[in-house]
Write an enzyme that holds these catalytic residues in place. Structure first.
Site, mmCIF file in Angstrom:
data_model
loop_
_atom_site.group_PDB
_atom_site.id
_atom_site.type_symbol
_atom_site.label_atom_id
_atom_site.label_comp_id
_atom_site.label_asym_id
_atom_site.label_seq_id
_atom_site.Cartn_x
_atom_site.Cartn_y
_atom_site.Cartn_z
ATOM 1 N N GLN A 102 -4.065 7.192 -9.083
ATOM 2 C CA GLN A 102 -4.068 8.185 -7.997
ATOM 3 C C GLN A 102 -2.779 8.062 -7.203
ATOM 4 O O GLN A 102 -2.530 8.848 -6.299
ATOM 5 C CB GLN A 102 -5.264 7.943 -7.070
ATOM 6 C CG GLN A 102 -6.608 8.115 -7.764
ATOM 7 C CD GLN A 102 -7.736 7.485 -6.948
ATOM 8 O OE1 GLN A 102 -8.275 8.109 -6.037
ATOM 9 N NE2 GLN A 102 -8.085 6.255 -7.255
ATOM 10 N N ASP A 105 3.603 6.644 -6.660
ATOM 11 C CA ASP A 105 4.768 5.769 -6.450
ATOM 12 C C ASP A 105 5.546 5.406 -7.700
ATOM 13 O O ASP A 105 6.626 4.803 -7.606
ATOM 14 C CB ASP A 105 4.343 4.492 -5.707
ATOM 15 C CG ASP A 105 3.196 3.728 -6.395
ATOM 16 O OD1 ASP A 105 3.102 3.778 -7.627
ATOM 17 O OD2 ASP A 105 2.405 3.083 -5.673
ATOM 18 N N HIS A 120 -2.663 12.396 -9.281
ATOM 19 C CA HIS A 120 -2.272 13.146 -8.082
ATOM 20 C C HIS A 120 -0.777 13.481 -8.088
ATOM 21 O O HIS A 120 -0.200 13.719 -7.028
ATOM 22 C CB HIS A 120 -2.640 12.351 -6.811
ATOM 23 C CG HIS A 120 -4.123 12.288 -6.567
ATOM 24 N ND1 HIS A 120 -4.716 11.357 -5.745
ATOM 25 C CD2 HIS A 120 -5.143 13.068 -7.040
ATOM 26 C CE1 HIS A 120 -6.030 11.560 -5.730
ATOM 27 N NE2 HIS A 120 -6.316 12.583 -6.508
ATOM 28 N N CYS A 128 10.283 23.415 -6.466
ATOM 29 C CA CYS A 128 10.569 24.523 -5.544
ATOM 30 C C CYS A 128 9.300 25.350 -5.325
ATOM 31 O O CYS A 128 8.627 25.728 -6.282
ATOM 32 C CB CYS A 128 11.692 25.389 -6.106
ATOM 33 S SG CYS A 128 11.997 26.840 -5.084
ATOM 34 N N THR A 189 -9.017 0.970 -5.331
ATOM 35 C CA THR A 189 -9.338 2.322 -4.864
ATOM 36 C C THR A 189 -10.626 2.300 -4.050
ATOM 37 O O THR A 189 -11.575 1.601 -4.395
ATOM 38 C CB THR A 189 -9.455 3.337 -6.024
ATOM 39 O OG1 THR A 189 -9.816 4.618 -5.477
ATOM 40 C CG2 THR A 189 -10.470 2.937 -7.081
ATOM 41 N N PRO A 215 -10.640 -6.291 -2.628
ATOM 42 C CA PRO A 215 -11.104 -7.320 -1.683
ATOM 43 C C PRO A 215 -12.392 -6.925 -0.974
ATOM 44 O O PRO A 215 -13.108 -7.781 -0.465
ATOM 45 C CB PRO A 215 -9.956 -7.434 -0.661
ATOM 46 C CG PRO A 215 -8.811 -6.696 -1.238
ATOM 47 C CD PRO A 215 -9.338 -5.732 -2.246
HETATM 48 P P1 OAD Z 1 -7.477 4.134 -0.099
HETATM 49 O O1 OAD Z 1 -6.437 3.909 0.938
HETATM 50 O O2 OAD Z 1 -8.575 5.082 0.219
HETATM 51 O O3 OAD Z 1 -8.176 2.747 -0.482
HETATM 52 C C1 OAD Z 1 -7.426 1.582 -0.728
HETATM 53 C C2 OAD Z 1 -8.366 0.545 -1.292
HETATM 54 O O4 OAD Z 1 -7.585 -0.616 -1.575
HETATM 55 C C3 OAD Z 1 -9.497 0.096 -0.361
HETATM 56 O O5 OAD Z 1 -10.734 0.131 -1.053
HETATM 57 C C4 OAD Z 1 -9.119 -1.356 0.000
HETATM 58 O O6 OAD Z 1 -10.258 -2.195 0.196
HETATM 59 C C5 OAD Z 1 -8.347 -1.767 -1.220
HETATM 60 N N1 OAD Z 1 -7.386 -2.871 -1.019
HETATM 61 C C6 OAD Z 1 -6.833 -3.341 0.132
HETATM 62 N N2 OAD Z 1 -5.984 -4.359 -0.127
HETATM 63 C C7 OAD Z 1 -5.993 -4.537 -1.471
HETATM 64 C C8 OAD Z 1 -5.322 -5.420 -2.363
HETATM 65 N N3 OAD Z 1 -4.450 -6.347 -1.923
HETATM 66 N N4 OAD Z 1 -5.604 -5.342 -3.688
HETATM 67 C C9 OAD Z 1 -6.491 -4.417 -4.139
HETATM 68 N N5 OAD Z 1 -7.136 -3.544 -3.356
HETATM 69 C C10 OAD Z 1 -6.893 -3.594 -2.038
HETATM 70 O O7 OAD Z 1 -6.682 4.538 -1.427
HETATM 71 P P2 OAD Z 1 -7.153 5.423 -2.687
HETATM 72 O O8 OAD Z 1 -8.531 5.041 -3.121
HETATM 73 O O9 OAD Z 1 -6.064 5.358 -3.669
HETATM 74 O O10 OAD Z 1 -4.954 11.372 -2.235
HETATM 75 O O11 OAD Z 1 -7.196 6.861 -2.048
HETATM 76 C C11 OAD Z 1 -7.461 7.949 -2.880
HETATM 77 C C12 OAD Z 1 -6.668 9.146 -2.451
HETATM 78 O O12 OAD Z 1 -6.866 9.385 -1.054
HETATM 79 C C13 OAD Z 1 -5.166 9.019 -2.567
HETATM 80 O O13 OAD Z 1 -4.675 9.229 -3.866
HETATM 81 C C14 OAD Z 1 -4.670 10.080 -1.633
HETATM 82 C C15 OAD Z 1 -5.581 9.773 -0.467
HETATM 83 O O14 OAD Z 1 -5.795 10.746 0.464
HETATM 84 C C16 OAD Z 1 -4.198 12.442 -1.930
HETATM 85 O O15 OAD Z 1 -3.293 12.368 -1.138
HETATM 86 C C17 OAD Z 1 -4.593 13.701 -2.655
#
Ligand code: OAD
Length: 252
Positions: A102, A105, A120, A128, A189, A215
Site C-alpha cells: 500500500q 515509497d 496505491h 499530468c 498495516t 507491534p
Molecule cells: P497505517 O498508518 O494505518 O498503519 C500502520 C501500522 O503499522 C499500524 O498497524 C502500526 O501498529 C504498525 N506499526 C507501527 N510501527 C511498526 C513497526 N516498527 N513495524 C511494523 N509495523 C509497525 O498504515 P497503512 O495500513 O499502510 O492510503 O494504511 C493504509 C492506507 O491508509 C495507506 O496506504 C494510505 C492511508 O490513508 C491512501 O493514502 C490511499
C-alpha cells in the site's frame, strides 16, 4: 517471539507462493511516518482536506503545499530497512511470489524485490492532470508549486487519492494472488483501508495461513490472521528471512 518466528519460518519454508501485504509500518524504521497511530500523518492533517481527489481538484496548490511536497522530501531521504531486504531475500529463496504494497515509497524495489504490486500507486512518478503524460518525480522543479507539465496542466503524484479507484489491473492481480497463495504475510498495516484490507480475508477464505507482523493487534488479529508476531518489522522480517534460509540449507 522467537517461537513464533520459528513457526512462521516453517510455514513459509513449505510454500512457493507466499504473498506479502505491506503497509506504512514496514517503512517506519526507514524514517517515514505512518498515517495512523502516534506520530501519524492523519493526526496532523485531515486526509479529507489534503488526500481526497476532490481536494486536489479544488485546490492543487494547498495539497502540494500541505501534503505532497513534504512527502517527497521525506521519501527522498528514506532507504530500505531489514524488513524490505528480508522480503526481497524470501523472493530470492523462491518462497515469496510477490509483494502487494500500500506504500508509495518504492523501498521494496530499492531493496531488490522484483514482483511488487503498488496497490496505491507511487510517488516516484508524476502524472499530468490534463494530458496524462508521466514523468519521474526526480525531474521536478519545485520552485513554483503546483509544478506543471509541458502542456500547462498541473502535475500530481501517480498514486491513488481517497475517492479514486485502485488501478483495475493491480486490483485484479492482488485478488488473484491472495486467492492463490498458501501463506499471506501482512506486515505493518492497520488493515483499515479497503479494498486492501480485504486481501487477507480473501486469502483466509481460500485456505491460506495468514501471519501478521505488527507491534500492535489490528482488526485482522484473532479473526482473520492465524497468529500475530508482535514486534517491529525490521527485526521480525529480518529474523524470519534468516530462519527460512537456515531451514533451506541442509546441515553440513
Ligand atoms: P497505517 O498508518 O494505518 O498503519 C500502520 C501500522 O503499522 C499500524 O498497524 C502500526 O501498529 C504498525 N506499526 C507501527 N510501527 C511498526 C513497526 N516498527 N513495524 C511494523 N509495523 C509497525 O498504515 P497503512 O495500513 O499502510 O492510503 O494504511 C493504509 C492506507 O491508509 C495507506 O496506504 C494510505 C492511508 O490513508 C491512501 O493514502 C490511499
Amino acid at each position: 517471539m522467537h517461537d513464533l518466528i520459528a513457526r512462521a519460518a516453517r510455514d513459509l519454508a513449505g510454500t512457493h507462493n507466499a504473498v506479502a501485504l505491506t503497509g506504512a509500518g514496514i517503512s517506519i524504521e526507514s524514517g517515514i511516518p505512518p498515517f495512523r497511530g502516534p506520530g501519524g500523518l492523519w493526526e496532523k492533517i485531515d486526509p479529507m482536506e489534503v488526500a481526497h481527489i476532490d481536494a486536489l481538484r479544488r485546490d492543487p496548490h494547498k495539497v502540494w503545499e500541505r501534503l505532497i511536497q513534504g512527502m517527497l522530501k521525506v521519501l527522498a531521504k528514506a532507504a530500505p530497512n531489514a524488513a524490505h531486504r528480508g522480503l526481497a531475500a524470501l523472493e530470492d529463496l523462491g518462497q515469496l511470489e510477490a509483494v502487494i504494497t500500500q506504500n508509495v515509497d518504492g523501498l521494496h524495489q530499492q531493496a531488490g524485490s522484483r514482483d511488487v504490486i503498488e496497490f496505491h500507486g507511487s510517488f516516484a512518478w508524476q502524472r499530468c492532470m490534463t494530458c496524462e503524460r508521466r514523468r519521474p518525480s526526480e525531474t521536478l522543479d519545485l520552485a513554483v508549486i503546483p509544478p506543471r507539465c509541458e502542456c500547462g496542466g498541473i502535475l500530481r503524484p501517480d498514486c491513488v487519492f481517497f475517492g479514486e479507484m485502485i488501478p483495475p489491473e493491480h486490483l485484479a492481480r492482488a485478488q488473484q494472488l491472495s486467492a492463490g497463495c498458501q501463506v499471506m504475510l501482512t506486515v505493518g498495516t492497520s488493515a483499515t483501508v479497503h479494498p486492501a484490507a480485504m486481501l487477507p480475508l480473501i486469502a483466509r477464505e481460500a485456505g491460506a495461513r495468514v501471519i501478521e507482523i505488527n507491534p500492535e493487534p489490528t482488526p485482522l488479529t484473532a479473526r482473520t490472521s492465524d497468529y500475530l508476531i508482535p514486534g517491529p518489522a525490521a527485526q521480525v522480517v529480518g529474523d524470519l528471512a534468516a530462519a527460512v534460509a537456515a531451514l533451506r540449507t541442509p546441515p553440513a
